[in-house]
Scaffold this active site. Structure first.
Site, PDB file in Angstrom:
ATOM      1  N   ASP A  11       0.814  -1.223   0.006  1.00 55.72           N
ATOM      2  CA  ASP A  11      -0.082  -0.225  -0.087  1.00 55.72           C
ATOM      3  C   ASP A  11       0.937   1.275   0.005  1.00 55.72           C
ATOM      4  O   ASP A  11       1.573   1.558   1.028  1.00 55.72           O
ATOM      5  CB  ASP A  11      -0.733   0.108   1.162  1.00 55.72           C
ATOM      6  CG  ASP A  11      -1.703   1.209   1.504  1.00 55.72           C
ATOM      7  OD1 ASP A  11      -1.390   2.234   0.586  1.00 55.72           O
ATOM      8  OD2 ASP A  11      -2.324   1.412   2.556  1.00 55.72           O
ATOM      9  N   TYR A 230       0.993   0.105  15.312  1.00 51.39           N
ATOM     10  CA  TYR A 230       0.016  -0.021  14.253  1.00 51.39           C
ATOM     11  C   TYR A 230       0.308   0.681  13.094  1.00 51.39           C
ATOM     12  O   TYR A 230       0.480   1.725  13.242  1.00 51.39           O
ATOM     13  CB  TYR A 230      -1.447   0.139  14.724  1.00 51.39           C
ATOM     14  CG  TYR A 230      -2.245  -0.280  13.633  1.00 51.39           C
ATOM     15  CD1 TYR A 230      -2.703  -1.442  13.409  1.00 51.39           C
ATOM     16  CD2 TYR A 230      -3.063   0.837  12.932  1.00 51.39           C
ATOM     17  CE1 TYR A 230      -3.638  -1.897  12.319  1.00 51.39           C
ATOM     18  CE2 TYR A 230      -3.950   0.411  11.784  1.00 51.39           C
ATOM     19  CZ  TYR A 230      -4.191  -0.845  11.428  1.00 51.39           C
ATOM     20  OH  TYR A 230      -4.881  -1.207  10.503  1.00 51.39           O
ATOM     21  N   LYS A 233      -2.899  -2.873   8.367  1.00 54.45           N
ATOM     22  CA  LYS A 233      -3.144  -4.291   8.205  1.00 54.45           C
ATOM     23  C   LYS A 233      -1.911  -5.089   7.258  1.00 54.45           C
ATOM     24  O   LYS A 233      -1.580  -4.321   6.263  1.00 54.45           O
ATOM     25  CB  LYS A 233      -4.262  -5.046   7.773  1.00 54.45           C
ATOM     26  CG  LYS A 233      -5.008  -6.112   8.684  1.00 54.45           C
ATOM     27  CD  LYS A 233      -4.894  -5.811  10.214  1.00 54.45           C
ATOM     28  CE  LYS A 233      -5.105  -7.029  10.924  1.00 54.45           C
ATOM     29  NZ  LYS A 233      -4.878  -7.187  12.331  1.00 54.45           N
TER      30      LYS A 233
HETATM   31 MG    MG Z   1      -4.330  -2.462   1.984  1.00 54.31          MG
END
Ligand code: MG
Length: 378
Positions: A11, A230, A233
């Protein structure tokens, strides 16, 4: 011919939040891959799933080749530059290291690679999931490679009755790759005992015991283990060879009709059903639902056919409607119980400081007769 299929997925920025990459970003990645990969690659294909871009590359250089990884890293950097120019959200999000250092494993992007001797016909499927983690593939892989309720080939095909070897990784171990090899069907219950915990134990590869050939390569990175916080994901990718010594394509696809619950969705912190969607689908509801795309190819002498979308068939329309219902049903219970992931999966989020604060306000009642509300009122 011996070839390697390498998938690297990241990403690097998307439009409107965590929805999908822009055309300019994809063009930037594509241009860099074409320019720098001319001498290295036999063929390549670029696809996207939600906010992630997946590069599929074929080449003769084997798995973990530094030049291939650097090529992908630089293509993602080129895409990130476009993302920054456009003010996209999360530009460069998965590129966790400042500079490339030999292998992108542990640097953010997901990696799945297969080195194979091409069969006369070499069909395979590239799966890419968004808004979930590598454990999302535990259930479909167990069903497809170990359960005759899903895969009749385990009863009907002599090549499949010999069973499959599962290589399973303990992804909570950060001091190197902690793996175990277990054979189905003999170790079926032991495999099940591990795969029931998809946040910790993840299938890294599956091998045909009949042919000794690798059927599956899946990415296993957990970003929070790399970044210590974090950072989105882990959005896994997976290559699955099909037919002959391996389950048929339909046996590989069948488990996705269940819409099984996976970790992910909003802030990567919920349990949501995994929805099989057409290629180039973005995300929407509750930053999800978690989605998976499947792209089928054949490859010969490293040259890929055109991609075929395995979840575009009308059969999946109804499945998606049912999974939509499941997603909304789960969301009705908000943050309670099974709707949100357990605490050890939330420990990289802000809830830890909230709970730390609250912890200082707890006290152990000393006298059995003490009634806090009455004593406070007096
Ligand atoms: Mg993603």
């Amino acid at each position: 011919m011996d070839i390697t299929l390498s998938v690297l997925k990241a990403d690097i920025g998307s439009i409107g939040g965590h929805i999908q990459p822009s055309e300019a970003v994809i063009a930037g990645v594509s241009k860099a891959l074409e320019r720098d990969g001319a001498d290295l690659l036999t063929d390549s294909h670029i696809g996207w799933t939600g906010d992630d871009i997946a590069l599929l590359m074929t080449h003769p250089h084997g798995t973990g080749d530094a030049r291939i990884h650097e090529l992908a890293w630089n293509a993602f950097l080129a895409g990130t530059e476009e993302a920054r120019k456009q003010g996209l959200y999360g530009a460069g999000q998965d590129l966790l290291a400042d500079a490339f250092s030999g292998n992108v494993r542990g640097m953010g992007p997901g990696v799945a690679e297969l080195s194979i001797r091409e069969r006369a016909a070499e069909p395979f499927v590239l799966f890419a999931a968004d808004k979930t983690d590598p454990g999302a593939f535990n259930f479909p892989l167990y069903a497809a490679f170990a359960d005759p309720m899903n895969t009749p080939g385990l009863l009907l095909s002599p090549a499949l009755t010999a069973g499959f070897r599962f290589v399973i990784m303990d992804v909570s171990h950060t001091g190197g790759d902690r793996v175990i090899e277990l054979d189905a069907p003999e170790d079926l219950y032991r495999i099940a005992a591990l795969l029931r915990d998809p946040e910790r134990y993840v299938v890294e590869s599956v091998w045909s015991r009949h042919a000794g050939e690798q059927a599956v390569a899946a990415s296993t990175s957990r970003l929070h283990n790399i970044a210590g916080k974090y950072t989105g994901k882990d959005d896994p990718a997976m290559l699955v060879r099909v037919q002959k010594d391996f389950p048929a394509t339909g046996e590989i696809l069948a488990p996705y009709a269940h819409g099984h619950f996976v970790g992910g969705g909003m802030r990567g912190s919920h349990n949501m059903p995994l929805m099989p969607v057409p290629r180039m689908s973005g995300t929407s509801y509750f930053d999800g639902p978690p989605i998976v795309t499947g792209t089928a190819f054949c490859v010969q002498e490293g040259k890929l056919t055109e991609p075929v979308d395995v979840f575009a068939h009308p059969f999946w329309h109804r499945i998606r409607e049912r999974i939509t219902e499941k997603a909304v049903d789960m969301r009705r219970q908000g943050f309670f119980g099974a709707a949100m992931l357990p605490m050890d999966e939330l420990e990289y989020t802000g809830i830890t400081s909230l709970l730390d604060d609250l912890d200082t306000e707890f006290h152990v009642r000393e006298a059995a007769a003490e009634t806090p509300s009455a004593s406070r009122a007096s």
